[in-house]
Design a protein around this motif. Structure first.
Motif, mmCIF file in Angstrom:
data_model
loop_
_atom_site.group_PDB
_atom_site.id
_atom_site.type_symbol
_atom_site.label_atom_id
_atom_site.label_comp_id
_atom_site.label_asym_id
_atom_site.label_seq_id
_atom_site.Cartn_x
_atom_site.Cartn_y
_atom_site.Cartn_z
ATOM 1 N N CYS A 142 -44.324 33.978 7.585
ATOM 2 C CA CYS A 142 -43.877 33.304 8.804
ATOM 3 C C CYS A 142 -45.108 32.818 9.567
ATOM 4 O O CYS A 142 -46.240 33.003 9.110
ATOM 5 N N SER A 143 -44.894 32.225 10.743
ATOM 6 C CA SER A 143 -46.035 31.586 11.403
ATOM 7 C C SER A 143 -47.031 32.590 11.958
ATOM 8 O O SER A 143 -48.181 32.245 12.226
ATOM 9 N N CYS A 196 -46.088 32.367 17.081
ATOM 10 C CA CYS A 196 -44.881 33.067 17.530
ATOM 11 C C CYS A 196 -45.262 34.271 18.378
ATOM 12 O O CYS A 196 -46.085 35.096 17.968
ATOM 13 N N ALA A 216 -44.879 37.970 17.031
ATOM 14 C CA ALA A 216 -45.645 38.450 15.867
ATOM 15 C C ALA A 216 -46.657 39.526 16.249
ATOM 16 O O ALA A 216 -47.316 39.432 17.280
ATOM 17 N N SER A 274 -44.184 39.150 6.948
ATOM 18 C CA SER A 274 -43.375 38.912 8.144
ATOM 19 C C SER A 274 -44.109 39.513 9.344
ATOM 20 O O SER A 274 -44.539 40.663 9.294
ATOM 21 N N GLY A 275 -44.217 38.716 10.427
ATOM 22 C CA GLY A 275 -44.961 39.189 11.597
ATOM 23 C C GLY A 275 -44.210 40.217 12.414
ATOM 24 O O GLY A 275 -44.778 40.898 13.259
ATOM 25 N N CYS A 276 -42.892 40.300 12.198
ATOM 26 C CA CYS A 276 -42.083 41.322 12.872
ATOM 27 C C CYS A 276 -40.831 41.529 12.021
ATOM 28 O O CYS A 276 -40.693 40.937 10.952
ATOM 29 N N LYS A 332 -37.926 40.407 12.257
ATOM 30 C CA LYS A 332 -36.904 39.347 12.210
ATOM 31 C C LYS A 332 -36.854 38.599 10.890
ATOM 32 O O LYS A 332 -35.863 37.976 10.550
ATOM 33 N N SER A 333 -37.936 38.572 10.163
ATOM 34 C CA SER A 333 -37.905 38.022 8.809
ATOM 35 C C SER A 333 -37.549 36.527 8.756
ATOM 36 O O SER A 333 -36.717 36.105 7.961
ATOM 37 N N CYS A 334 -38.208 35.704 9.609
ATOM 38 C CA CYS A 334 -37.855 34.280 9.666
ATOM 39 C C CYS A 334 -38.238 33.504 8.401
ATOM 40 O O CYS A 334 -37.576 32.539 8.039
HETATM 41 S S1 SF4 Z 1 -40.623 36.924 11.674
HETATM 42 FE FE1 SF4 Z 1 -41.054 37.590 13.782
HETATM 43 S S2 SF4 Z 1 -43.185 37.072 14.028
HETATM 44 FE FE2 SF4 Z 1 -42.506 35.894 12.283
HETATM 45 S S3 SF4 Z 1 -41.874 33.916 13.111
HETATM 46 FE FE3 SF4 Z 1 -40.045 35.234 13.039
HETATM 47 S S4 SF4 Z 1 -39.921 36.143 15.080
HETATM 48 FE FE4 SF4 Z 1 -41.997 35.342 14.835
#
Ligand code: SF4
Length: 482
Positions: A362-363, A368, A371, A401-403, A405-407
């Motif tokens: 993810c970004s 974000c 993250a 994944s930065g958190c 949420k798994s975008c």
């Molecule tokens: S997974 Fe979390 S950190 Fe990554 S883009 Fe989505 S909300 Fe942001």
């Protein structure tokens, strides 16, 4: 009409007319039905990115494009994008999610039908119906023509899956009943080809009426438009389809197809990346090349290079995939080597076993606020390390994944690392295969980002040396060890 690029700090699904602000600039998303972008559109886009942005273009996991700019796009730039079909001519529906189709629609010998005309027809329908702008921006529709590159397992609210019964092509209706990230499931309805648009229109109109009611009642938190799955949980599939039938004025046809058991619906990670590399098309003498795009990010020079190749040797368009890479199609056999070499010269790859082929991130904290880690930098470090120390024989899907949420990726990965933050150091939770969490089975917590490359190499070496045989997947290997 006055055009403007609004900026929001809260836009969950940024679009061109409702861009989101992030630490690294203003984020805009360009909707490309079926992920198709012509060489001319690439030229227009790179001009905008070079003028307003950081010279980088990102392919999303819905086969859209995302750009980051340091200032809001001007009216002239938005008009240019509209003129060339890169922004909806109807500003109000530009935010609705992209329509997904298989990247090999129309060129795949295995497909039951070419779904591109349906994608175009549905896109046209949306343009004619501005009242649909009240729907959730996440409302998503997918057409699966039964190509070898399946998209029916991608998360979507509605998916129409081509199937052949007694020599006739129908579409099996699937609805997104499950949780976020789940594949849509069949609901026992078969749609004849000629009824596809009217059935989709009725499904959408009943959902629109539900949305209107909920927004009027303001019972919904922060008056956010409900997702289709909330309607399905509220009413159930039977009531929803009964109202759709009433709107249509004729009965929906029951499907004789037995739903596949849950575990058999997904696509194995080995198959997911099979479109990379060189493949023959259904059109005799023509080939497509699946290009690995590291972390889905291209520089404007790379996009220009690829679009020039498509113009000179291919069909004049690129096809973006939900796996954040792309295809160049319609290449004659005699030109394959030349095109392949040009792709490599652009710093891109074509082999499915290249470490970058199946890494998603993810970004991260530059793009974000949620993250905990710099996922993009950490993923690049892992890919660079693996490139020098291991020869993969299968693509191995590694998800950063930065958190929670798994975008970047909704489907299960082989290895997942999830940012945890830390005071002076970045750390990750590390997961493999299947487990209690959506990310898999946790094997480490608070793992220092600096040590991830060596850890992942070790996991991959263990798999390659200790697996049953070369047909055993990474997932099967790690699951048997739990
Ligand atoms: S997974 Fe979390 S950190 Fe990554 S883009 Fe989505 S909300 Fe942001």
């Amino acid at each position: 009409m006055e055009f403007s690029q609004l900026q929001s700090t809260t836009a969950i699904c940024p679009s061109l007319f409702n861009a989101a602000t992030a630490q690294d600039g203003i984020l805009s998303r360009i909707r490309l039905p079926a992920g198709l972008i012509t060489s001319t559109q690439c030229e227009v886009l790179t001009a905008v990115v070079n003028k307003f942005g950081n010279g980088e273009i990102q392919i999303t996991n819905r086969a859209n494009l995302q750009i980051r700019t340091s200032q809001a796009l001007t009216k002239e730039a938005l008009l240019d994008l509209q003129d060339y079909g890169l922004a909806s001519s109807n500003e109000s529906t530009d935010g609705l999610r992209n329509m997904m189709a298989s990247p090999s629609a129309g060129i795949d010998a295995h497909a039951k039908i070419n779904t591109i005309p349906l994608v175009k027809a549905w896109n046209f329908y949306l343009l004619q119906h501005p009242e649909l702008a009240i729907l959730s921006n996440k409302f998503s529709i997918c057409f699966d023509g039964s190509e070898a590159i399946r998209v029916s397992d991608r998360p979507n609210d509605i998916c129409l899956v081509a199937t052949e019964i007694n020599g006739e092509i129908y579409f099996d209706l699937h609805l997104g009943l499950g949780d976020r990230g789940d594949s849509p499931a069949p609901v026992g309805v078969l749609v004849p080809q000629k009824q596809v648009l009217e059935v989709l229109a009725a499904l959408t109109e009943v959902y629109r009426q539900y949305t209107e009611q909920k927004l009027e009642q303001k019972t919904h938190s922060r008056s956010r438009p409900p997702r289709l799955r909330e309607l399905l949980h509220d009413w159930g599939v039977e009531k929803y389809l009964a109202l759709v039938t009433k709107k249509l004025g004729y009965a929906l046809r029951p499907s004789p197809l037995a739903p596949l058991p849950l575990g058999e619906r997904g696509t194995r990670s080995l198959e997911v990346y099979e479109h990379l590399g060189i493949h023959s098309q259904k059109q005799s003498g023509l080939f497509y090349i699946g290009v690995v795009v590291p972390l889905g990010r291209l520089t404007s020079q790379q996009l220009t290079g690829l679009s020039n190749l498509a113009k000179q040797y291919g069909g004049g368009a690129l096809r973006l995939t939900p796996w954040q890479n792309l295809l160049i199609t319609d290449i004659a056999k005699a030109d394959l080597e030349k095109v392949k070499q040009e792709i490599l010269n652009l710093g891109l790859y074509i082999l499915a076993n290249h470490p970058y082929a199946a890494i998603a991130a993810c970004s991260g904290y530059k793009g974000c606020k949620s993250a905990h880690t710099d996922t993009q930098a950490d993923a690049k470090q892992v890919a660079a390390y693996l490139e020098n120390c291991i020869q993969l024989d299968h693509p191995i899907n590694i998800h950063f994944s930065g958190c929670e949420k798994s975008c970047a990726q909704h489907h299960p990965s082989d290895i997942a690392v999830v940012g945890m933050g830390g005071i002076n150091t970045e750390t990750y939770r590390v997961y493999v295969g299947d487990g209690d969490s959506n990310f898999g089975r946790e094997i480490y917590t608070d793992y220092d980002a600096k040590n991830l490359p060596a850890l992942i190499e070790q996991l991959l070496q263990n798999y390659q040396y200790q697996r049953r045989d070369s047909t055993q997947t990474f997932r099967e290997f790690v699951n048997q060890q739990s």
